[in-house]
Scaffold this active site. Sequence first.
Site, PDB file in Angstrom:
ATOM      1  CG  ASP A 109      -1.969  -1.064   1.201  1.00 15.87           C
ATOM      2  OD1 ASP A 109      -2.327  -1.513   0.098  1.00 15.87           O
ATOM      3  OD2 ASP A 109      -2.456  -1.451   2.286  1.00 15.87           O
ATOM      4  CE1 TYR A 164       4.189  -6.607   3.459  1.00 12.21           C
ATOM      5  CE2 TYR A 164       3.496  -8.904   3.492  1.00 12.21           C
ATOM      6  CZ  TYR A 164       3.589  -7.686   2.847  1.00 12.21           C
ATOM      7  OH  TYR A 164       3.080  -7.558   1.572  1.00 12.21           O
TER       8      TYR A 164
END
Length: 246
Positions: free
Chosen positions: A52, A111
């Site tokens: 994003d 992540y």
Amino acid sequence: MPRYKLIIEYDGTPYCGWQIQENGPSIQGALEDAAKAICGEAIRVRGAGRTDAGVHALAQVAHCDVPKQLPPGRLRDALNAHLRPQPIGVITAEIVPDDFEARFSAIKRHYVYRISNRRANLALAINRAWRVPRRLDSDAMHEAAQRLIGKHDFTTFRDTECQAKSPDKTLDQLDVIRDGDEIRIVTSARSFLHSQVRSMVGSLVWVGEGRWSADDLAAALAARSRSACGPVAPPDGLYLVKVDYE
């Protein structure tokens, strides 16, 4: 037409995300512009993770088909030359089989989310960590995080505009690790829903602040409702750090 696998590092701050958007610059767009400048024609660059706006990567993986075979090191250097001075670096390039797909061949994505848990303002970590001034109980956060491990319906922790066909995901890892004033939230799964990691992180911060217990987090998951989610952590602290393949 040879296919190349690229490993890419970037600071996501000035971009609207990985994917090409009409409303601003993207990492994918910058890479495709660089590839076009090298090859003289449009080149599609496909990534493993559609990060994003504001999200960073230490090792995003992408692939592209180039009309002529170039030594991998030469392609890497040429891409970097055309990308300067943007905060995008092509770390490696290698020739891979034609059936390699950066997104669909991936078997796990990793992540890390960085929280700066201190009163002082950020100086060197501006746009690269989330500053939470209130002291967080990282042990309670880690204990609660284990309630999310496994296969679940993660509707609570996905964006309302998420386009995934199913909210079911299998979370393999969600660890909360403190190192001085920095808290790192490390998570791994084959794939994630839109905003899933940042939604989980924000809810875990509520646990760390004492607003929620581990049972509250589990109840939020079980509610399968976006309205049951805690705050969504800002993108600044999120990094795609690794993508695994067979």
